[in-house]
Scaffold this motif. Structure first.
Motif, PDB file in Angstrom:
ATOM      1  N   ASN A 102     -41.669  -6.860  13.878  1.00  0.00           N
ATOM      2  CA  ASN A 102     -40.610  -6.113  13.205  1.00  0.00           C
ATOM      3  C   ASN A 102     -40.317  -4.825  13.972  1.00  0.00           C
ATOM      4  OD1 ASN A 102     -42.697  -4.339  12.597  1.00  0.00           O
ATOM      5  ND2 ASN A 102     -43.027  -5.180  10.545  1.00  0.00           N
ATOM      6  N   ASN A 103     -39.556  -3.943  13.371  1.00  0.00           N
ATOM      7  CA  ASN A 103     -39.158  -2.706  14.063  1.00  0.00           C
ATOM      8  C   ASN A 103     -40.332  -1.816  14.445  1.00  0.00           C
ATOM      9  OD1 ASN A 103     -36.496  -3.452  13.867  1.00  0.00           O
ATOM     10  ND2 ASN A 103     -36.187  -2.428  11.899  1.00  0.00           N
ATOM     11  N   LYS A 104     -41.444  -1.986  13.727  1.00  0.00           N
ATOM     12  CA  LYS A 104     -42.626  -1.173  14.017  1.00  0.00           C
ATOM     13  C   LYS A 104     -43.548  -1.860  15.020  1.00  0.00           C
ATOM     14  CE  LYS A 104     -42.569   0.931   9.420  1.00  0.00           C
ATOM     15  NZ  LYS A 104     -43.327   1.139   8.150  1.00  0.00           N
ATOM     16  N   ILE A 105     -43.047  -2.929  15.617  1.00  0.00           N
ATOM     17  CA  ILE A 105     -43.808  -3.717  16.608  1.00  0.00           C
ATOM     18  C   ILE A 105     -45.126  -4.206  16.013  1.00  0.00           C
ATOM     19  CG2 ILE A 105     -44.433  -3.842  19.055  1.00  0.00           C
ATOM     20  CD1 ILE A 105     -42.982  -1.326  19.567  1.00  0.00           C
ATOM     21  N   VAL A 106     -45.061  -4.561  14.731  1.00  0.00           N
ATOM     22  CA  VAL A 106     -46.212  -5.144  14.059  1.00  0.00           C
ATOM     23  C   VAL A 106     -45.878  -6.600  13.752  1.00  0.00           C
ATOM     24  CG1 VAL A 106     -47.698  -5.057  12.027  1.00  0.00           C
ATOM     25  CG2 VAL A 106     -46.858  -2.934  13.062  1.00  0.00           C
ATOM     26  N   ALA A 107     -46.790  -7.496  14.106  1.00  0.00           N
ATOM     27  CA  ALA A 107     -46.538  -8.922  13.891  1.00  0.00           C
ATOM     28  C   ALA A 107     -46.501  -9.237  12.404  1.00  0.00           C
ATOM     29  CB  ALA A 107     -47.611  -9.748  14.587  1.00  0.00           C
ATOM     30  N   GLU A 108     -45.397  -9.842  11.989  1.00  0.00           N
ATOM     31  CA  GLU A 108     -45.223 -10.221  10.584  1.00  0.00           C
ATOM     32  C   GLU A 108     -45.120 -11.737  10.512  1.00  0.00           C
ATOM     33  OE1 GLU A 108     -41.950  -9.605   6.979  1.00  0.00           O
ATOM     34  OE2 GLU A 108     -41.652  -8.657   8.947  1.00  0.00           O
ATOM     35  N   GLU A 109     -45.872 -12.335   9.597  1.00  0.00           N
ATOM     36  CA  GLU A 109     -45.879 -13.791   9.491  1.00  0.00           C
ATOM     37  C   GLU A 109     -44.704 -14.266   8.643  1.00  0.00           C
ATOM     38  OE1 GLU A 109     -49.033 -16.632   7.594  1.00  0.00           O
ATOM     39  OE2 GLU A 109     -49.690 -16.138   9.628  1.00  0.00           O
ATOM     40  N   LYS A 110     -43.949 -15.200   9.197  1.00  0.00           N
ATOM     41  CA  LYS A 110     -42.815 -15.768   8.485  1.00  0.00           C
ATOM     42  C   LYS A 110     -42.870 -17.289   8.567  1.00  0.00           C
ATOM     43  CE  LYS A 110     -39.491 -11.983   8.755  1.00  0.00           C
ATOM     44  NZ  LYS A 110     -38.065 -11.625   8.988  1.00  0.00           N
ATOM     45  N   ILE A 111     -42.068 -17.919   7.736  1.00  0.00           N
ATOM     46  CA  ILE A 111     -42.013 -19.384   7.708  1.00  0.00           C
ATOM     47  C   ILE A 111     -40.769 -19.867   8.443  1.00  0.00           C
ATOM     48  CG2 ILE A 111     -41.764 -21.422   6.238  1.00  0.00           C
ATOM     49  CD1 ILE A 111     -43.376 -19.977   4.109  1.00  0.00           C
ATOM     50  N   LEU A 112     -40.985 -20.750   9.401  1.00  0.00           N
ATOM     51  CA  LEU A 112     -39.892 -21.379  10.132  1.00  0.00           C
ATOM     52  C   LEU A 112     -39.703 -22.788   9.578  1.00  0.00           C
ATOM     53  CD1 LEU A 112     -37.876 -21.826  12.471  1.00  0.00           C
ATOM     54  CD2 LEU A 112     -39.828 -22.403  13.920  1.00  0.00           C
ATOM     55  N   LYS A 113     -38.550 -23.034   8.959  1.00  0.00           N
ATOM     56  CA  LYS A 113     -38.239 -24.366   8.436  1.00  0.00           C
ATOM     57  C   LYS A 113     -37.571 -25.174   9.550  1.00  0.00           C
ATOM     58  CE  LYS A 113     -37.817 -23.205   3.541  1.00  0.00           C
ATOM     59  NZ  LYS A 113     -36.956 -23.277   2.328  1.00  0.00           N
ATOM     60  N   ALA A 114     -38.404 -25.874  10.323  1.00  0.00           N
ATOM     61  CA  ALA A 114     -37.886 -26.629  11.467  1.00  0.00           C
ATOM     62  C   ALA A 114     -37.107 -27.853  11.036  1.00  0.00           C
ATOM     63  CB  ALA A 114     -39.040 -27.032  12.383  1.00  0.00           C
ATOM     64  N   VAL A 115     -37.584 -28.504   9.986  1.00  0.00           N
ATOM     65  CA  VAL A 115     -36.901 -29.666   9.406  1.00  0.00           C
ATOM     66  C   VAL A 115     -36.839 -29.438   7.905  1.00  0.00           C
ATOM     67  CG1 VAL A 115     -37.017 -32.157   9.004  1.00  0.00           C
ATOM     68  CG2 VAL A 115     -37.655 -31.231  11.229  1.00  0.00           C
ATOM     69  N   ASP A 116     -35.641 -29.567   7.342  1.00  0.00           N
ATOM     70  CA  ASP A 116     -35.442 -29.138   5.962  1.00  0.00           C
ATOM     71  C   ASP A 116     -34.759 -30.220   5.128  1.00  0.00           C
ATOM     72  OD1 ASP A 116     -35.258 -27.635   3.689  1.00  0.00           O
ATOM     73  OD2 ASP A 116     -33.869 -26.151   4.482  1.00  0.00           O
ATOM     74  N   ASN A 117     -35.587 -30.963   4.373  1.00  0.00           N
ATOM     75  CA  ASN A 117     -35.084 -31.929   3.388  1.00  0.00           C
ATOM     76  C   ASN A 117     -34.200 -33.008   4.016  1.00  0.00           C
ATOM     77  OD1 ASN A 117     -34.980 -32.871   0.707  1.00  0.00           O
ATOM     78  ND2 ASN A 117     -32.967 -31.951   0.406  1.00  0.00           N
ATOM     79  N   ILE A 118     -34.786 -33.771   4.920  1.00  0.00           N
ATOM     80  CA  ILE A 118     -34.052 -34.827   5.626  1.00  0.00           C
ATOM     81  C   ILE A 118     -34.351 -36.198   5.020  1.00  0.00           C
ATOM     82  CG2 ILE A 118     -34.139 -36.133   7.798  1.00  0.00           C
ATOM     83  CD1 ILE A 118     -33.854 -33.625   9.297  1.00  0.00           C
ATOM     84  N   ASN A 119     -33.301 -37.009   4.909  1.00  0.00           N
ATOM     85  CA  ASN A 119     -33.422 -38.396   4.443  1.00  0.00           C
ATOM     86  C   ASN A 119     -32.799 -39.326   5.479  1.00  0.00           C
ATOM     87  OD1 ASN A 119     -34.350 -38.267   1.395  1.00  0.00           O
ATOM     88  ND2 ASN A 119     -32.860 -36.619   1.685  1.00  0.00           N
ATOM     89  N   LEU A 120     -33.572 -40.329   5.911  1.00  0.00           N
ATOM     90  CA  LEU A 120     -33.092 -41.292   6.900  1.00  0.00           C
ATOM     91  C   LEU A 120     -33.585 -42.684   6.536  1.00  0.00           C
ATOM     92  CD1 LEU A 120     -33.899 -39.397  10.234  1.00  0.00           C
ATOM     93  CD2 LEU A 120     -31.641 -39.654   9.203  1.00  0.00           C
ATOM     94  N   LYS A 121     -32.767 -43.700   6.856  1.00  0.00           N
ATOM     95  CA  LYS A 121     -33.174 -45.088   6.672  1.00  0.00           C
ATOM     96  C   LYS A 121     -32.620 -45.912   7.829  1.00  0.00           C
ATOM     97  CE  LYS A 121     -33.446 -44.894   1.630  1.00  0.00           C
ATOM     98  NZ  LYS A 121     -33.032 -45.507   0.347  1.00  0.00           N
ATOM     99  N   ILE A 122     -33.474 -46.756   8.406  1.00  0.00           N
ATOM    100  CA  ILE A 122     -33.049 -47.542   9.569  1.00  0.00           C
ATOM    101  C   ILE A 122     -33.477 -48.995   9.401  1.00  0.00           C
ATOM    102  CG2 ILE A 122     -33.010 -47.645  12.081  1.00  0.00           C
ATOM    103  CD1 ILE A 122     -34.175 -44.830  12.088  1.00  0.00           C
ATOM    104  N   LYS A 123     -32.534 -49.900   9.622  1.00  0.00           N
ATOM    105  CA  LYS A 123     -32.788 -51.331   9.516  1.00  0.00           C
ATOM    106  C   LYS A 123     -33.232 -51.912  10.853  1.00  0.00           C
ATOM    107  CE  LYS A 123     -28.888 -51.798   6.298  1.00  0.00           C
ATOM    108  NZ  LYS A 123     -27.554 -52.414   6.141  1.00  0.00           N
ATOM    109  N   PRO A 124     -33.816 -53.110  10.852  1.00  0.00           N
ATOM    110  CA  PRO A 124     -34.110 -53.796  12.117  1.00  0.00           C
ATOM    111  C   PRO A 124     -32.831 -54.055  12.904  1.00  0.00           C
ATOM    112  CG  PRO A 124     -35.238 -54.856  10.283  1.00  0.00           C
ATOM    113  CD  PRO A 124     -34.297 -53.863   9.683  1.00  0.00           C
TER     114      PRO A 124
END
Length: 336
Positions: free
Chosen positions: A26-48
């Motif tokens: 952050n602005n104070k150059i202190v490491a702050e832990e945050k959550i990175l949502k790399a994949v968010d609520n995905i739905n997929l279906k694949i047939k042969p």
């Protein structure tokens, strides 16, 4: 994709999400832990025999999605069903058996092939791991057959080579052969031609399409290039900051797209017509930091069609036409 539930699926991803804990200064150059949502609520279906194209800018979550589907990452939430079994609950031995069913073709064939292995060793190694073939001679025959199948003929001239002794296109054919040698039911190709010369890309894509149809595979092809996706995929899903913002049969999506981001991606595809004008107004700026996503619709800071509701509320997925889904406030009343 409820309207597509009419036959057996090889792969189903139900509401999968993947979060990473990251440290941000952050602005104070202190490491702050945050959550990175790399994949968010995905739905997929694949047939042969079906190929799903996954397209979007770098950093949108395409490769993370692939790793989730292969069991390389465990999802934070959601289930991944392969041939009727939930792989998210698998232990180590079960994952080893699953690896035989699900294979991946990586972006750079030189990086993905062991430079100390001859081509025969590259192909025989997975057979040894999964105990396929009663002896070395039988395993060597399987390796020869798969090389012939991917167009490296005669196979004997390639078995004794090292990866550095082959061209980029030949190495990628070896990578495809290695992925197919275990007869998987699911194949994921992550940017399979981006490291290859333009002159040989069509041959590799034609080979992939042929193998998928002949072997009746469920396949996912990941790319940032919509023209490539159009060539190989039956369905296309457009990703932006971890979410699928539009998904439809590929030709339907090309002819009629509803999300402003999809429109912008299609505008970026090169057109050979010298009189074709590219509209630079369809997208602005760069994708925001995925750690600090904007409120509401994550695309709204770049969208020229942004409304007040876009800044406050996340849109819900709606079905515009049969099999065509979009995540956008512009179309939220289409079903009513």
């Amino acid at each position: 994709m409820s309207s597509l539930q009419d036959s057996r699926y090889i792969l189903e991803a139900n509401n999968i999400r993947k979060d990473f804990n990251v440290k941000v200064k952050n602005n104070k150059i202190v490491a702050e832990e945050k959550i990175l949502k790399a994949v968010d609520n995905i739905n997929l279906k694949i047939k042969p025999g079906e190929t799903l194209g996954l397209v979007g800018e770098s950093g949108c979550g395409k490769t993370t999605t692939a790793k989730l589907l292969l069991g390389l990452y465990k999802p934070t939430e959601g289930k991944i069903i392969c041939e009727g079994t939930d792989i998210t609950a698998f232990k180590r031995k079960q994952l080893k058996a699953f690896r035989k069913k699900a294979q991946m073709i990586f972006q750079d064939p030189y990086e993905s092939l062991n430079p100390r292995f001859k081509i025969k060793d590259v192909l025989i190694e997975p057979l040894i791991i999964h105990k396929i073939g009663s002896n070395y001679k039988e395993q060597l025959k399987i390796a020869e057959d798969i090389l012939e199948e991917v167009g490296l003929k005669p196979a004997q001239t390639y078995l004794e080579r090292y990866p550095h002794e082959m061209s980029g296109g030949q190495r990628q054919r070896v990578a495809i052969a290695r992925a197919l040698i275990l007869n998987p039911s699911l194949l994921i190709a992550d940017e399979p031609v981006s490291m290859l010369d333009v002159s040989i890309r069509a041959g590799i894509l034609s080979l992939l399409r042929k193998m998928i149809k002949e072997r009746n595979l469920a396949a996912i092809c990941i790319s940032h290039d919509l023209s490539l996706i159009r060539y190989i995929s039956d369905y296309t899903a457009v990703m932006y900051l971890g979410k699928i913002v539009e998904i439809a049969p590929t030709e339907q999506l090309i002819k009629k797209r509803f999300h402003p981001y999809t429109e912008a991606l299609l505008e970026a595809v090169p057109n050979p017509d010298p009189d074709f004008k590219i509209s630079l107004q369809n997208i602005k700026g760069e994708a925001p930091n995925p750690v600090d996503k904007p409120n509401g619709c994550s695309f709204h800071p770049r969208c020229v069609k942004c409304m007040e509701i876009c800044k406050k509320e996340q849109p819900q997925q709606v079905e515009i036409e049969k099999g065509h889904f979009v995540l956008c406030h512009l179309h939220k009343n289409k079903n009513s």
